[in-house]
Design an enzyme around this catalytic site. Sequence first.
Site, mmCIF file in Angstrom:
data_model
loop_
_atom_site.group_PDB
_atom_site.id
_atom_site.type_symbol
_atom_site.label_atom_id
_atom_site.label_comp_id
_atom_site.label_asym_id
_atom_site.label_seq_id
_atom_site.Cartn_x
_atom_site.Cartn_y
_atom_site.Cartn_z
ATOM 1 N N ASN A 8 0.873 -1.182 0.000
ATOM 2 C CA ASN A 8 0.000 0.000 0.000
ATOM 3 C C ASN A 8 0.909 1.230 0.000
ATOM 4 O O ASN A 8 1.488 1.580 1.025
ATOM 5 C CB ASN A 8 -0.890 -0.024 1.259
ATOM 6 N N LYS A 10 0.093 4.312 -0.452
ATOM 7 C CA LYS A 10 -0.545 5.534 0.082
ATOM 8 C C LYS A 10 -0.246 6.737 -0.822
ATOM 9 O O LYS A 10 -0.132 6.577 -2.036
ATOM 10 C CB LYS A 10 -0.109 5.776 1.532
ATOM 11 N N HIS A 94 -9.727 1.169 4.465
ATOM 12 C CA HIS A 94 -8.486 1.337 5.243
ATOM 13 C C HIS A 94 -8.764 2.303 6.402
ATOM 14 O O HIS A 94 -9.556 3.230 6.265
ATOM 15 C CB HIS A 94 -7.394 1.901 4.324
ATOM 16 N N GLU A 96 -7.184 4.717 7.534
ATOM 17 C CA GLU A 96 -6.964 6.139 7.218
ATOM 18 C C GLU A 96 -8.179 6.705 6.492
ATOM 19 O O GLU A 96 -8.541 7.873 6.672
ATOM 20 C CB GLU A 96 -5.677 6.293 6.388
ATOM 21 N N GLU A 164 -5.780 -5.000 10.433
ATOM 22 C CA GLU A 164 -4.796 -3.941 10.641
ATOM 23 C C GLU A 164 -5.126 -3.176 11.925
ATOM 24 O O GLU A 164 -5.933 -2.229 11.887
ATOM 25 C CB GLU A 164 -4.812 -2.960 9.464
ATOM 26 N N GLY A 170 2.164 2.047 10.955
ATOM 27 C CA GLY A 170 3.209 3.064 10.907
ATOM 28 C C GLY A 170 3.863 3.366 12.242
ATOM 29 O O GLY A 170 4.600 4.338 12.374
ATOM 30 N N SER A 208 3.027 -2.272 10.474
ATOM 31 C CA SER A 208 4.460 -2.307 10.799
ATOM 32 C C SER A 208 5.151 -3.620 10.439
ATOM 33 O O SER A 208 6.074 -4.061 11.135
ATOM 34 C CB SER A 208 4.688 -1.967 12.278
HETATM 35 C C1 PEP Z 1 -1.075 0.212 6.102
HETATM 36 O O1 PEP Z 1 -1.251 1.419 6.232
HETATM 37 O O2 PEP Z 1 -1.876 -0.493 5.451
HETATM 38 C C2 PEP Z 1 0.108 -0.368 6.724
HETATM 39 C C3 PEP Z 1 0.113 -1.644 6.947
HETATM 40 O O3 PEP Z 1 1.109 0.500 7.042
HETATM 41 P P1 PEP Z 1 2.521 0.151 7.729
HETATM 42 O O4 PEP Z 1 3.027 -1.116 7.128
HETATM 43 O O5 PEP Z 1 3.389 1.328 7.404
HETATM 44 O O6 PEP Z 1 2.254 0.018 9.182
#
Ligand code: PEP
Length: 250
Positions: A8, A10, A94, A96, A164, A170, A208
């Site tokens: 992803n 973003k 997601h 976000e 998630e 993040g 992460s």
């Molecule tokens: C995400 O935003 O879908 C995600 C998994 O981000 P990160 O791997 O940076 O935590």
Amino acid sequence: MSLCLVANWKLNGSKEFNHQWALEFLRNFNGNNFSILGIAPASLYIDHLKTILTDCDIEIGSQNIDLEETGARTGEISASMIKELGCAFSIIGHSERRMLFHETNQMICQKLIQADNNSVIPILCIGESAEENQSNNTFNVLEQQIIEALENANELSALIIAYEPVWAIGSGKTPKPEEINSVHEMIKDVVQSRFPKIGLESVLYGGSVNFKNASSLFEQKNVDGALIGGASLDGREFALIANVFNELRV
Ligand code: PEP
């Protein structure tokens, strides 16, 4: 076989970035592609990435789609549009998008239906907040998200769920691998028992994930793959994670 590792990107990327990423990825990927990889770039670059990655077995998808097919909805992109560009999947709901763009489970449900109508595999993201996690409410919150998102979309021909935890995205923090495994088991149970007509293909973990923690996650029986944000922006690291996945899942 379903999508296993999905990047992803973003709000990142450029034509130059796409070229460099592909070079780094191809230099480091061991080529034993037992997994199906996907990249969700910013929608503007879907076409560009498709032309760059023609010779590799990588699926391209979008980070979002609109809940309608057409109409007066300035700035939106429909499932049929991304399908026409060759997308195989779309990330939907997601955290976000839930937080910054106020997407509700009901809106997410409509997006799942749009994806399904256009033969785009939806990757439904669910996850609990830090407070919900600390108060031991993870299972209830996830179950409610699943039920509300799927109750009017209960005949999807294909579905991938990405677990998630919001607090893991993040942040460099992750739940313990065994905890992730039991959450995934619960997700599979809920979908299979409540929505038997839905073709649940896999449950991915996101939050992460990086090269260092990949093997401890992929060793878990119910972890079918990962949705990866930050670490996927580095073509080399994404390739190394894919190599780990391939080694463990032959
Ligand atoms: C995400 O935003 O879908 C995600 C998994 O981000 P990160 O791997 O940076 O935590």
